[in-house]
Each structure stands twice: as C-alpha cells, then as structure tokens.
Design an enzyme around this catalytic site. Structure first.
Site, PDB file in Angstrom:
ATOM      1  N   ASP A 422      -1.980 -12.631  -3.344  1.00 13.86           N
ATOM      2  CA  ASP A 422      -0.887 -13.291  -2.898  1.00 13.86           C
ATOM      3  C   ASP A 422       0.115 -13.009  -3.392  1.00 13.86           C
ATOM      4  O   ASP A 422       0.076 -11.102  -4.063  1.00 13.86           O
ATOM      5  CB  ASP A 422      -1.100 -14.625  -3.913  1.00 13.86           C
ATOM      6  CG  ASP A 422      -0.029 -15.352  -3.751  1.00 13.86           C
ATOM      7  OD1 ASP A 422       0.890 -15.576  -3.383  1.00 13.86           O
ATOM      8  OD2 ASP A 422       1.534 -16.041  -5.206  1.00 13.86           O
ATOM      9  N   ASP A 624      -1.864 -21.066  -6.464  1.00 14.98           N
ATOM     10  CA  ASP A 624      -2.893 -20.981  -6.091  1.00 14.98           C
ATOM     11  C   ASP A 624      -4.212 -21.735  -5.959  1.00 14.98           C
ATOM     12  O   ASP A 624      -4.711 -21.053  -5.639  1.00 14.98           O
ATOM     13  CB  ASP A 624      -2.929 -19.430  -6.262  1.00 14.98           C
ATOM     14  CG  ASP A 624      -1.778 -18.420  -5.937  1.00 14.98           C
ATOM     15  OD1 ASP A 624      -0.792 -18.869  -4.432  1.00 14.98           O
ATOM     16  OD2 ASP A 624      -1.161 -17.651  -6.228  1.00 14.98           O
TER      17      ASP A 624
END
Length: 735
Positions: A422, A624
């Site tokens: 990410d 996430d």
C-alpha cells in the site's frame, strides 16, 4: 473465545508434547491447543462457556503432566521452570554419584555377593527416588495408550533391574557364581542419571532460545513514584491504576503506558520498536511501559496498566507465537505419536532375533540390545527440532521490532514471491509535506502572512503542512467571513479583500483565470505527482503550492533488496495515475496500480493469487484490512495498534520497509535450521537404532553398552538445541 498460555511441567520428548496436545484438543470446548516442548507451555484457545480450565488440567494430569491453570505472570512461569530445573539438577547429581559407585563396584573383579547387594540397593535408591517420575508418568501414559519417553526409560531400566535382581536371587538359591556375571545394575542406574543430567543441560541450553523474551519480561520496574498534591509516594507497580500521575526519573524505566503531562526528555524505545534512535518526549507525547527515560525528568498520566500495556501485549503475542505449531511440526507430531510404540516393537523383535540367532547367550545379549534400543531411541531430538528453532526465530524478530503472530506465519513467509505494498503509510510516511511554494510575479511578502493566517484557521492535514512550511509562529492578521468548502478549499476576508486557497477548480469556479505562469507551475507540479493547491486574491493566482507525501527513507533500499530476492513488487494506491507513477519511479520504477479504492484492494490480491502468486500484503492494518485478511502473509506497518497486532500475521513496529527483507531472511533461516535439526534427528535414529540392536555384532563383536546409549541420547538432544541457537547466529554474522 479465551486465549491462554499455561506452564506445563513434566514434558520430556516429542511424544509427550504430542500426547499432551491431543489430550487438550479432546476436551469439549477447546478450539485449538499447542504444546511447546522447548518453552514447557501449552497455548489453548477455548470457549469459556463450555470449557473450564480445570477440565484442561485434569485432561493433562491423566497423562502424567501438570498444567498450571492459576493466573501466573511471565516472571512466575520462568521461576517455575528454574525451580523445576534446580530440583532435576539435585536429583541428577545424587543419581550420578550413586551410579558411579555402582559402576565401580560392578566393574571391579572379582564380583562378590557384597558388591552385588550394595549395587542393588544403591540402584534401587536411584530408580525409586531419582527416577520415580519416569515410572509414574510411564504408567499413566500406558493406561492412556499414549506412550512417551517416560515409558521407554521405565521399560529399559525396569527390565535391566528386574533381570539383575532375578539373577541375584538365583545366585542366593543356587550358589552358582555364573549368575553374578549377569548383573546390569550399573546400566539401570547410569541410564536414569544420564537422562536426568541430559534434561538439566538441555533445559539450560533451551533458555538461550528465549533470550529476547526474557529481556522483554525483565524490562519492567517493580515500583513507581506517584505524584500527589501533598507530595510524592512510592507504590508497587501492582497498585498503579489508570489516571494516576507518575514521575519518571532520569534513566528510569517507565512503569506503565501513559501520556506526558510535564517535562521534556527522550525515551529509548528500542525494546518496542527495534529502533535505536531515542524518541523526543514533550507534553502530550505517548510513553510505553518498559522503555527507558533519557536525561530529563518526566511527569506522565497512566493510561494503560498491567496486561493492557503495549509491552505486556507484545510479550503475550510472542509467547503465543512461540507456542504455536508450524505446519512442518504437525507432521512431526503425527510421527511422535506412533514413534514410541514402534520402538518398543523393535526392541521386542531385537530380543527375539537374538534368542533365535544365538541359542547360547542370546537371552542375555538380546536383553542388552533391547534395553539399549529403548534408551537410545528416545525421541527428544525429534521433538526439539522445530520448537527450538521457532522460538529463536520469533524471539529474534521480536527484539528487532518484528512481531510474528505464529509459527505458521513464519513458515508461510518463506514461500512468498509477490509483495503488494500500500502506498500511504507504507512506502510513504502518510504525512503530507510541502515540497515547493511557487510564488508568482504578482505576489508580495505580505502574502506569506495572509496565506499562513488562512491555513492556521483550518484543521485539514494539508493546511498543517502549509503552516509548517511557512514557519510564521506569530501572525497578527485578522480574518473575517472565513469559510471552508470540504474537499475543495477555504476562503476568508483579510482587510478589504477575499483570499482563497484550494484546488484549481475551486479557484477557477470563483471567477479567477489562470495565467500562463500559474498554468505552467501547476502542470510542473502535477507531472511530479504532487497535490497542487492554489493561493489567490480576488484578481489573480499568487502562488502554486506543491504538496506530496514523504517517501520513507528506507523505501528505495528495501525495494532493491526484495527485487534481488526475485520478488515481484506491486504498489497499490488510490492516487491518480500521475501521482502513482511519480512515486513508483522515485522508489525504483516498480509496478503500480492507481486509483484503487480500499474495497478494491482485496480484488487485486485475489487476482494475483488466481495467477498462482504467493502474495504478501503490506499495509497499515486498518483501511487495508480486507486485503490483509486475504493475503497469504499479512504484514501491518505502524506502531502496533490493537487492530494490527490482533489481525495481521506480522506487525512491523518500526515502520521500516527494510524489516520486510529482514522478515524473509528470518523465515528462510529458521526453516533451514528446522530442516537441519530434523535431518540430524532422523539420521541419528536411523544409524543408532540398528547399532544398538547389535547389527555390528556379527562383523566386529561390538554390542553397545546401555550407559553409552544414554549418553548419546543426551548429546543428540543437546545438539539440536545448540544448532538452533548457534547455527542461526553464524549465518547472521556471515550475512
């Protein structure tokens, strides 16, 4: 569900651990159970509405082991192990001394009745007093149809002593000196002494595998200084409650988690984060139990105490991880459950073959061979092969700020070939920073003050970044008619004019036309992947502000290391194409996927797995979450939030991307040591058992002595523990 780690006493081998695990798993309400031979603990997950800890204790007690279900601290667990070790040492010393006397008497020629009787009495003392635990546990294991090392020791020494006593009685009845040449008191006594001595040495060696955890457990003060309106008092740490005001003296350990109320200092947080650089502490800064205060005196408010502190949660997490079983260990457990019955069968076959192949003297020689097989084949080394390596690997990771949730996670990391990162909070700091403020030709010094004052009135993260970049602490300007349009910008009246800050669309919608200079600066910023804000008066644009997230200093180096491993790196981000491309190029030209919403990240993970990739997802553990849950290995970056430590397979508290490469090294090295341990444990039994059975006798006349078998069994276990510690350290130095 309740998760609890219990001290488990009386374990001696892989079969012991395997059968204790099976006994716990069979208790109604138990979801999972894992017994760690190295740490002598049982980690149990159970439904407290169905299962009571007493049921766990009873199930294990039926097998001959003791489960401590009372609430005990990590320090108490260590104290229990040390007390048990001292008790075993005392028995081992006495047993060894008596056994040496027996050996001298039995080897001194000629053998006499007096020597035989004294040897018999001393051997009975060794077996009944020092070795009583083997017989008691062996009998319980036999009744439960769960044989372990205790049964092997009991059978081998019991057979030797009974055979010897029988011949001693026959001598007393017949007077034939022949019977005095068939006494094996020294073999029985020395076997007990060797096993006990081996357990003591093995336990001391195993303590080296928990160095990191014991360091963490020992990093908590016993007393604290409480600040009261009437003065200061000293309290035991057990009496600290949330909300209390405490004081940390220079160089002292913080007692609990808290928040600085007054004072300035630095804190060494290496035990928690793995980072050696001291962290500045001023009013409002968080502090953590077990970390060390610098040279300043700090007053802080307790927020979390006892088992709720970050340090306590880390200790609990590491203990649970070290008690877990890797997939490779499950195979070892299955082997261990049938290993002892197979060895008993081999010993019987050995005795029968000796009787058949050697009609004269086969009974005696066969007995020696069978007893030797029972002694030398104790599966200690096999049981220690995996847990000792796992404990070293997970403990070493914890000392470096890499918290590995369980052994399965450590093993899974070895097979990763794709890492998805990410962007925000992983590759970047997740903190916007002003790169450039491009002042246009129509601006003046006064505009610096105006822009700073407008941004000071906003709580937006971009506003904070701009205020910090301008660095104007005192600003006397008055702003009226201030307003903020979410997601677009803000405006306010200073003097007689309205000034605006925001996106290009927000500025143009207010009727301001972008000039050539402003347009060129805007395009330049967007080409670099920056977020651009415009500052404008009622007539024209005065500045173009270029803001971007700060890339972590370790990002480029870490990604380069991972690429050298042959790992495919992919960056996922919700940013636009230009911004994503700019970041990807800056960290080394990695592959990227832009414009991904949080809920869409999981789909990309699923797509990669469908293509056969073994995927590790690295994120912040919050937005996430879906992608992390789906990945083969989930890695959360950050300062160990509750969510991260409870859900991610691995938490990297340093937020340093180099720790990912470190995790992979940790996984590869730990699995390599496990394979080495299992190889040597298996080779040992494959070679030792035939020799103990007498395969060399027809060739060279050699028949292994049971005392030598006891010594070799001890050395095999010790070699596995030593390899788990020393081999890892040796590779560490080479790397």
């Amino acid at each position: 569900m309740t998760k609890q780690t219990y001290p488990l006493l009386g374990l001696h081998c892989a079969a012991c651990a395997s059968h204790a695990t099976k006994a716990l798993e069979d208790v109604p309400g138990v979801v999972s159970a894992s017994v760690n031979l190295s740490s002598a603990t049982a980690f149990v997950v159970y439904d407290e509405t169905v299962c009571h800890p007493e049921a766990l204790r009873s199930a294990v007690a039926s097998m001959g082991y003791e489960l401590r279900i009372d609430e005990v601290s990590p320090e108490t667990i260590e104290a229990i192990r040390l007390r048990e070790e001292r008790r075993q040492l005392y028995k081992a010393i006495v047993a060894t001394a008596l056994s040496l006397v027996v050996m001298v008497l039995m080897m001194a020629h000629p053998i006499t009745l007096a020597k035989a009787v004294i040897s018999a009495l001393l051997t009975l003392v060794v077996l009944v007093w020092a070795g009583s635990g083997f017989y008691a546990r062996g009998w319980k294991q036999l009744k439960s149809k769960a044989a372990g090392m205790d049964l092997l020791v009991a059978l081998s020494t019991g057979t030797a002593i009974l055979y010897s006593l029988t011949h001693l009685m026959e001598y007393l009845l017949s007077g034939s000196i022949h019977h005095l040449h068939h006494l094996y008191f020294e073999a029985a006594a020395m076997t007990i002494a060797f096993v006990l001595l081996g357990k003591v040495i093995e336990a001391r060696a195993q303590r080296r595998t928990t160095t990191a955890l014991r360091h963490l457990m020992g990093s908590q003060p016993k007393q604290v200084i409480q600040v009261l309106p009437t003065g200061e008092v000293t309290l035991p740490i057990e009496e600290v409650e949330p909300g209390m005001i405490l004081r940390a003296q220079p160089g002292a350990l913080f007692a609990v988690d808290g928040e600085v109320v007054a004072g300035e200092s630095y804190a060494n947080e290496q035990l928690i984060s793995g980072e050696p650089i001291p962290v500045p502490k001023t009013q409002g800064a968080p502090i953590y139990a077990g970390t060390m205060n610098g040279n300043g005196s700090l007053t802080y408010r307790a927020t979390e105490v006892g088992r709720a502190t970050v340090m306590a949660r880390i200790i609990r997490l590491v203990q649970e991880a070290q008690s877990s079983r890797a997939p490779i260990q499950k195979l070892v457990d299955r082997i261990a459950r049938i290993f002892v019955p197979i060895i008993v069968f081999i010993a019987l076959i050995t005795w029968v073959l000796w009787l058949i192949l050697l009609p004269h003297g086969g009974l005696e020689q066969g007995l020696i061979a069978a007893v030797t097989v029972l002694i030398i084949a104790c599966p200690c080394a096999l049981g220690l092969a995996t847990p000792t390596a796992i404990m070293v690997g997970i403990g070493r990771g914890a000392s470096e700020g890499i918290l590995i949730r369980n052994a399965e996670s450590l093993e899974a990391a070895r097979h990763i070939d794709t890492i998805v990162l990410d962007k925000t909070g992983t590759i970047t700091e997740g903190r916007p920073e002003v790169k450039t403020i491009h002042w246009l030709s129509g601006s003046s010094k006064a505009d610096h003050l105006r822009l700073s004052r407008l941004e000071q009135l906003s709580a937006h993260p971009l506003a904070s970044a701009i205020v910090q970049a301008l660095n104007i602490p005192f600003n006397p300007l008055q702003v009226t008619e201030f307003s903020e349009v979410a997601g677009k910008g803000l405006q306010g009246k200073i003097g007689e004019k309205v000034y605006r800050v925001g996106s290009a669309k927000f500025i143009m919608d207010s009727g301001i036309t972008l000039g050539e200079e402003a347009r060129k600066a805007l395009e330049e910023g967007e080409a670099k992947g920056a977020t651009c804000s415009l500052y404008a008066s009622e007539e024209e644009v005065l500045a173009v502000i270029m803001i971007s997230d700060t890339i972590r200093p370790s990002a480029r180096e870490a990604i380069n290391h991972l690429r050298q491993r042959g790992i495919n790196i992919i960056m996922l981000t919700g940013d636009g194409e230009r911004a994503a491309e700019a970041i990807a190029q800056e960290v080394g030209g990695i592959q990227y996927i832009a414009g991904v919403l949080p809920e869409g990240k999981a789909e990309h993970i699923r797509s990669l797995q469908a293509q056969g990739a073994r995927v590790a997802m690295v994120g912040d553990g919050i937005n996430d979450a879906a992608a992390l849950a789906l990945a083969d290995v989930s890695i959360a970056m950050g300062q160990g939030s509750d969510l991260a430590m409870e859900t991610a397979m691995v938490t990297i508290r340093t937020s340093n991307l180099l720790a990912i490469d470190r995790l992979l090294s940790l996984s590869h090295r730990t699995l390599r040591v496990i394979h080495q341990n299992l190889f040597w444990a298996c080779i040992y039994n494959l070679v030792a058992i035939p020799i103990a059975a007498g395969v060399l006798y027809p060739i060279s006349g050699y028949l292994m002595n049971p005392m030598l078998a006891g010594g070799l069994m001890m050395l095999s276990s010790l070699s596995v523990v030593t390899n788990s510690v020393v081999s890892w350290g040796r590779r560490e130095r080479k790397s």
